[in-house]
Design an enzyme around this catalytic site. Sequence first.
Site, PDB file in Angstrom:
ATOM      1  N   ASP A  49     -10.785   2.980  -3.046  1.00 36.19           N
ATOM      2  CA  ASP A  49     -11.123   1.671  -2.627  1.00 36.19           C
ATOM      3  C   ASP A  49     -12.558   1.464  -2.787  1.00 36.19           C
ATOM      4  O   ASP A  49     -13.534   2.378  -2.888  1.00 36.19           O
ATOM      5  CB  ASP A  49     -10.979   1.982  -0.797  1.00 36.19           C
ATOM      6  CG  ASP A  49      -9.611   1.911  -0.500  1.00 36.19           C
ATOM      7  OD1 ASP A  49      -8.595   1.820  -1.239  1.00 36.19           O
ATOM      8  OD2 ASP A  49      -9.299   2.035   0.767  1.00 36.19           O
ATOM      9  N   ASP A  51       0.989  -1.264   0.073  1.00 37.30           N
ATOM     10  CA  ASP A  51       0.020  -0.001   0.113  1.00 37.30           C
ATOM     11  C   ASP A  51       0.876   1.189  -0.010  1.00 37.30           C
ATOM     12  O   ASP A  51       2.012   1.210  -0.009  1.00 37.30           O
ATOM     13  CB  ASP A  51      -0.812  -0.027   1.190  1.00 37.30           C
ATOM     14  CG  ASP A  51      -2.040   0.527   1.155  1.00 37.30           C
ATOM     15  OD1 ASP A  51      -2.369   1.511   0.132  1.00 37.30           O
ATOM     16  OD2 ASP A  51      -3.184   0.233   1.770  1.00 37.30           O
TER      17      ASP A  51
HETATM   18  C1  GLA Z   1      -6.027   1.322   1.779  1.00 34.67           C
HETATM   19  C2  GLA Z   1      -5.997   0.483   0.572  1.00 34.67           C
HETATM   20  C3  GLA Z   1      -7.048  -0.485   0.977  1.00 34.67           C
HETATM   21  C4  GLA Z   1      -6.774  -1.355   2.262  1.00 34.67           C
HETATM   22  C5  GLA Z   1      -6.588  -0.130   3.275  1.00 34.67           C
HETATM   23  C6  GLA Z   1      -6.125  -0.667   4.655  1.00 34.67           C
HETATM   24  O1  GLA Z   1      -7.109   2.080   1.979  1.00 34.67           O
HETATM   25  O2  GLA Z   1      -6.567   1.007  -0.549  1.00 34.67           O
HETATM   26  O3  GLA Z   1      -7.304  -1.833  -0.089  1.00 34.67           O
HETATM   27  O4  GLA Z   1      -5.679  -2.106   2.001  1.00 34.67           O
HETATM   28  O5  GLA Z   1      -5.661   0.721   3.062  1.00 34.67           O
HETATM   29  O6  GLA Z   1      -5.779   0.107   5.555  1.00 34.67           O
END
Ligand code: GLA
Length: 513
Positions: free
Chosen positions: A328, A267
């Site tokens: 997301d 990430d």
């Molecule tokens: C980000 C990523 C998600 C997830 C969260 C975890 O938002 O894009 O897919 O992994 O972090 O905190």
Amino acid sequence: MSLACNRKPPPPVDPPSARGSEATVSSEVGRDDCGRNQRSEFPSNCARRCLWPGRRRTGPVPADGASRTLSAPAPGTATALLLIYTASGPPRHRRAPRHRQEEPQVRMAGGLVAVLLGALAVSVGVQGLENGLARTPPMGWLAWERFRCNTDCENDPHNCISEQLFMTMADLLVSRGYSSLGYNVVSLDDCWPEHERDEQGRLQADSKRFPSGIPALADYMHQKGLKFGIYEDYGNYTCGGYPGILGHLKTDADTFAEWGVDYVKLDGCYADPKDMDEGYPEFGHLLNVTGRPMVYSCSWPDYQLASGMTPNWTSIIATCNLWRNFDDIQDSWASVASIINYYGDNQDDIAVNAGPGHWNDPDMLIIGNYGLSYEQSKAQMAMWAIFAAPLIMSNDLRSIDAKYEAILQNEDVIAVNQDPLGIQGRRISKANGIEMWTRPISPSRGDEHSYAVAVLSQRTDGTPAAVTLTLKSLGLTSADGYHVTDLFDNYNLGVVRPDDELKLHVTPRASCS
Ligand code: GLA
């Protein structure tokens, strides 16, 4: 224990869930108790679960490909998913339909419409990471969308992020038949480690929630014939406030290899996106030199796009097996639609980057959760097949309804997703809320391909739409015509010539029938 709100890591970058989609998604942005921006939940379009149609229709099987008008059956069919094969015969690598006949045939069903046939000249032309992995889009299960950062094993032992949760999901992937269809990676997401590294600077799993340790969990997966995925962050902290990778790149790459990790999601919270052009390749190199094959899932372009940068796609393709490029996913059709819209609106920039070993990742499949109706679930599955997207479920396999499981286990749609040509589909048209998408797939004949075609309704007027199309209007011009099959309902349209009219009834997206 809950999210590490009291650690107050420096916040140079908002997590993706907080960014960017205001232009395309109607939503409100608030702040959670950690001070992070957080999108409010989208309203569900369908409050109740939908009935499994359980009906299979077989239409007339035309004797030849003479030009004619073909009507889809099924008044009330929402959107339909069609497959059209080249007239030279059904694809050999694909599972034979349950009642495939010698003559051309078509299958139709509710859902979304996808058609497969052949003829557009589409070039991929981009060389990817040659770690030999992810030749087709990865498939598996990831904790994040459904289980988030629930660390409260005391009060919610059934749903907290713990080794038990991952072992249970692994058991179900095998016993419910998912793994035999290709869903073979079980992956941790955020919130698995302790808040502190050990004395050697190594990450360590939360000792209460993962008492057996990560190597044991990886072994558990391997013994079941599955792969094991882990999550880290190219920053000082993960988005949830756990230790990030900066200052520990080599240690973490070596640790993951030693632990038996097969798949790494990296990430990009709490990092400067400008550093990522150097940092992501550096960590990819460190993974490779461990000698252990590990699929590399990057969030690099997502953070750069969100900060207004233009990603270096050549480097991303050469470094990562898959990468996120948008917000997301949340548990709603509004969220799924925003992703579909992003992929359509930006297809000239992103579609060409996909190919064997390197894939655009529109985020997890949320089928079987609270937010999507039956029709919307089919739509997500079909569109992720058109996108050549990783099929990474985030759902509760312990309680998923059979009709949603059937969508996720639709072998024909999975075969489209996993097509070895690895060409990402494109939106061909968008008018009056109806979109036509095509994806070239195998088998090919000379420079002609077969195609997957999706007809997607984003209408909200509440009445079924009659859609008339010709294959020629989609760019499918093979004079021999195409074998057409709906992939969700086994309805056969037979051989369809480019000028034949196809009439479809597309029900509204929120329909639950
Ligand atoms: C980000 C990523 C998600 C997830 C969260 C975890 O938002 O894009 O897919 O992994 O972090 O905190």
